[in-house]
Design a protein around this motif. Structure first.
Motif, PDB file in Angstrom:
ATOM      1  N   ILE A 156       5.258  14.831   2.199  1.00  0.00           N
ATOM      2  CA  ILE A 156       4.895  15.998   1.288  1.00  0.00           C
ATOM      3  C   ILE A 156       4.983  17.363   2.168  1.00  0.00           C
ATOM      4  N   ALA A 157       4.442  17.496   3.381  1.00  0.00           N
ATOM      5  CA  ALA A 157       4.405  18.662   4.099  1.00  0.00           C
ATOM      6  C   ALA A 157       5.780  19.184   4.287  1.00  0.00           C
ATOM      7  N   ALA A 158       6.690  18.137   4.632  1.00  0.00           N
ATOM      8  CA  ALA A 158       8.104  18.609   5.070  1.00  0.00           C
ATOM      9  C   ALA A 158       8.749  18.966   3.700  1.00  0.00           C
ATOM     10  N   LYS A 159       8.494  18.160   2.587  1.00  0.00           N
ATOM     11  CA  LYS A 159       9.345  18.824   1.220  1.00  0.00           C
ATOM     12  C   LYS A 159       8.870  20.247   1.026  1.00  0.00           C
ATOM     13  N   GLU A 160       7.573  20.265   1.015  1.00  0.00           N
ATOM     14  CA  GLU A 160       7.141  21.889   0.801  1.00  0.00           C
ATOM     15  C   GLU A 160       7.875  22.660   1.956  1.00  0.00           C
ATOM     16  N   PHE A 161       7.978  22.500   3.172  1.00  0.00           N
ATOM     17  CA  PHE A 161       8.345  23.307   4.027  1.00  0.00           C
ATOM     18  C   PHE A 161      10.010  23.641   3.676  1.00  0.00           C
ATOM     19  N   PHE A 162      10.724  22.642   3.331  1.00  0.00           N
ATOM     20  CA  PHE A 162      12.145  22.739   2.915  1.00  0.00           C
ATOM     21  C   PHE A 162      12.190  23.524   1.624  1.00  0.00           C
TER      22      PHE A 162
ATOM     23  N   PHE B  57      14.548   5.451   2.693  1.00  0.00           N
ATOM     24  CA  PHE B  57      14.356   6.556   1.678  1.00  0.00           C
ATOM     25  C   PHE B  57      15.407   7.430   2.088  1.00  0.00           C
ATOM     26  N   ASN B  58      15.560   8.715   1.054  1.00  0.00           N
ATOM     27  CA  ASN B  58      16.178   9.849   1.366  1.00  0.00           C
ATOM     28  C   ASN B  58      15.178  10.718   0.373  1.00  0.00           C
ATOM     29  N   LEU B  59      15.173  12.206   0.871  1.00  0.00           N
ATOM     30  CA  LEU B  59      14.434  12.870   0.242  1.00  0.00           C
ATOM     31  C   LEU B  59      15.473  14.081  -0.384  1.00  0.00           C
ATOM     32  N   GLU B  60      15.541  14.281  -1.639  1.00  0.00           N
ATOM     33  CA  GLU B  60      16.624  15.077  -2.227  1.00  0.00           C
ATOM     34  C   GLU B  60      16.677  16.635  -1.690  1.00  0.00           C
ATOM     35  N   GLY B  61      18.009  16.758  -1.298  1.00  0.00           N
ATOM     36  CA  GLY B  61      18.182  18.137  -0.993  1.00  0.00           C
ATOM     37  C   GLY B  61      17.700  18.356   0.845  1.00  0.00           C
ATOM     38  N   VAL B  62      17.319  17.358   1.528  1.00  0.00           N
ATOM     39  CA  VAL B  62      17.072  17.373   2.861  1.00  0.00           C
ATOM     40  C   VAL B  62      17.939  16.403   3.578  1.00  0.00           C
ATOM     41  N   HIS B  63      18.508  16.691   4.660  1.00  0.00           N
ATOM     42  CA  HIS B  63      19.337  15.799   5.469  1.00  0.00           C
ATOM     43  C   HIS B  63      18.564  14.871   6.166  1.00  0.00           C
TER      44      HIS B  63
ATOM     45  N   ASN C  15       5.579   7.968  -5.805  1.00  0.00           N
ATOM     46  CA  ASN C  15       5.005   9.311  -6.314  1.00  0.00           C
ATOM     47  C   ASN C  15       5.438  10.297  -5.990  1.00  0.00           C
ATOM     48  N   ILE C  16       6.234  10.424  -4.975  1.00  0.00           N
ATOM     49  CA  ILE C  16       6.883  11.709  -4.328  1.00  0.00           C
ATOM     50  C   ILE C  16       8.099  12.078  -5.026  1.00  0.00           C
ATOM     51  N   PRO C  17       8.161  13.160  -5.972  1.00  0.00           N
ATOM     52  CA  PRO C  17       9.250  13.755  -6.545  1.00  0.00           C
ATOM     53  C   PRO C  17      10.510  13.753  -5.420  1.00  0.00           C
ATOM     54  N   GLY C  18      11.599  13.421  -6.005  1.00  0.00           N
ATOM     55  CA  GLY C  18      12.717  13.677  -5.261  1.00  0.00           C
ATOM     56  C   GLY C  18      13.093  12.857  -4.140  1.00  0.00           C
ATOM     57  N   LEU C  19      12.153  11.692  -4.162  1.00  0.00           N
ATOM     58  CA  LEU C  19      12.468  10.583  -3.011  1.00  0.00           C
ATOM     59  C   LEU C  19      12.742   9.416  -3.641  1.00  0.00           C
TER      60      LEU C  19
ATOM     61  N   TYR D 173       0.800  -1.400  -0.137  1.00  0.00           N
ATOM     62  CA  TYR D 173      -0.172   0.023  -0.021  1.00  0.00           C
ATOM     63  C   TYR D 173       0.729   1.214  -0.187  1.00  0.00           C
ATOM     64  N   LEU D 174       2.050   1.229   0.768  1.00  0.00           N
ATOM     65  CA  LEU D 174       2.836   2.290   0.993  1.00  0.00           C
ATOM     66  C   LEU D 174       3.789   2.887  -0.066  1.00  0.00           C
ATOM     67  N   LEU D 175       4.414   1.615  -0.832  1.00  0.00           N
ATOM     68  CA  LEU D 175       5.538   1.719  -1.624  1.00  0.00           C
ATOM     69  C   LEU D 175       5.211   2.743  -2.794  1.00  0.00           C
ATOM     70  N   PRO D 176       4.094   2.353  -3.397  1.00  0.00           N
ATOM     71  CA  PRO D 176       3.507   3.294  -4.810  1.00  0.00           C
ATOM     72  C   PRO D 176       3.469   4.685  -4.460  1.00  0.00           C
ATOM     73  N   LYS D 177       2.819   5.168  -2.938  1.00  0.00           N
ATOM     74  CA  LYS D 177       2.732   6.232  -2.543  1.00  0.00           C
ATOM     75  C   LYS D 177       4.058   7.033  -2.454  1.00  0.00           C
ATOM     76  N   LEU D 178       4.925   6.339  -2.029  1.00  0.00           N
ATOM     77  CA  LEU D 178       6.444   6.920  -1.929  1.00  0.00           C
ATOM     78  C   LEU D 178       6.957   7.278  -3.088  1.00  0.00           C
TER      79      LEU D 178
END
Length: 412
Positions: free
Chosen positions: A401-407, A339-345, A318-322, A311-316
């Protein structure tokens, strides 16, 4: 199946709280699991009704405590399908168990020019003891490589395990990648050259059915705190023939047969390895945790975790930069997603998720050789267990998604 998660969750009082003003979503079970009421009550009842030292007294409380302690050993034996309770040693945890094997069996059986084979996905607890053994004995420490999707490379294993190999030490399930290793096949490779296999089962026993006889493992180690039990209690399974040959690692009370002025003899298995007063309450709590897991059904837990991963993996994805690390096929995983999110430690991302009530782990996860192999310094790990739900998975995605938007833009 999701109803099971909701039903199980009700047994864990710690999950019914808010963190930073948000409902707690606990996704760090690979580090330590939460404890159900049944385990908490079992430990509390022991201290209120049976607290005494084991094996040494003939009074009622001592006999009561001993019976409960040894009953827990029987539960462990049945849970992992060992032949007998003599093959079940209580330790402080997986780390202690692996160190015992390296210290006792390893130092007696590994010599200069021999080989010890591990993999790049091992936890430090299954690396450092073998490094030290290799240094002490002048043996060679070799690593099995991984496939592109984060699984153990069996072709590499076949090359690394040779006639000079004495010990093969591998994790059953990666604490970072969630990969499930084919231990039975690797055992056959090890035994074909006369080597023993040591299995780190810390991430396997809580999440899937384990049969040490079917795996033909020589040694198998795991921890209580990752499988709903208390901290400070662990298990080392070893085949009787091997344990009988081994010397104890610790000496003192309880493990002796007779102490002379200049020498001593050891008592029988399993007690010859359990020096001093053991973690009695921890063992009883572990027994209660096994009761809980048995009632829930480890096969049901494994299937449920794979359902959550699917259930989770396809949703992840779909997050750009993850970027995801490890298998993306839920059938090849337990409940671990890294995982890692591009540009965020990773530490910054974990802090941002925590502000939204989502508890994950960031760092090298005690697997620095794996981080180097993956060419990253650290990652974020979300680890699910039976008390998590699809709603928890949704919270993780929304928080990311919220954290990505914040950073990216400074707003949530």
């Amino acid at each position: 199946m999701n109803q099971h998660g909701e039903a199980w969750k009700k047994d864990f009082p710690i999950l019914d709280q808010q963190v930073n003003g948000e409902p707690l979503v606990y996704l760090d079970s690979a580090a330590t699991s939460q404890k159900p009421t049944q385990v908490l009550e079992a430990v509390d009842t022991y201290y209120q009704t049976a607290n005494a030292n084991v094996h040494r007294g003939v009074h009622t409380l001592a006999e009561r405590a001993t019976a409960q302690y040894e009953a827990a050993r029987e539960k462990v034996q049945q849970f992992i399908h060992a032949k007998e309770t003599a093959e079940i040693l209580f330790t402080r945890g997986t780390t202690t168990s692996l160190n015992w094997v390296a210290k006792s069996y390893g130092e007696a059986n590994v010599q200069e020019g021999d080989e010890i084979v591990i993999s790049y996905m091992e936890h430090h607890s299954n690396i450092v003891p073998w490094q030290q053994l290799a240094k002490k004995t002048k043996a060679s420490l070799k690593y099995i490589e991984l496939t592109a999707d984060g699984q153990l490379d069996l072709d590499s294993a076949a090359k690394q395990i040779t006639a000079r190999t004495k010990i093969v030490a591998l994790t059953h399930v990666s604490n970072v990648l969630g990969s499930i290793n084919p231990i039975a096949e690797l055992t056959r490779m090890a035994h074909a050259v006369g080597a023993v296999i040591v299995v780190d089962g810390a991430q396997a026993v809580p999440h899937m059915a384990v049969d040490v006889q079917q795996l033909d493992a020589d040694f198998y180690a795991f921890s209580g705190h990752k499988m709903l039990g208390p901290t400070g209690i662990g298990v080392l399974y070893g085949k009787r023939t091997l344990l009988e040959q081994m010397e104890p690692v610790e000496y003192g009370g309880e493990m002796i047969d007779f102490v002379h002025e200049q020498d001593s003899t050891w008592t029988e298995l399993p007690w010859k390895f359990e020096a001093g007063t053991p973690n009695i309450a921890g063992a009883i709590g572990l027994g209660a945790a096994i009761d809980y897991l048995t009632k829930a059904g480890v096969e049901n837990i494994h299937a449920y975790e794979q359902e959550l991963a699917a259930y989770l993996l396809p949703k992840l994805q779909n997050i750009p930069g993850l970027t995801l690390y490890g298998p993306i096929d839920a059938a090849e995983l337990t409940g671990v997603v890294t995982f890692n999110l591009e540009g965020v430690h990773p530490h910054d991302l974990a802090t941002a998720l925590d502000m939204q009530g989502v508890a994950v782990r960031a760092g090298h996860h005690c697997a620095q050789p794996l981080m180097q192999y993956l060419q990253v310094s650290s990652t974020v790990r979300a680890s699910f267990y039976l008390y998590n739900t699809k709603a928890d998975a949704d919270c993780l995605v929304e928080a990311l998604i919220a954290a990505k938007e914040f950073f990216n833009h400074g707003t949530i």
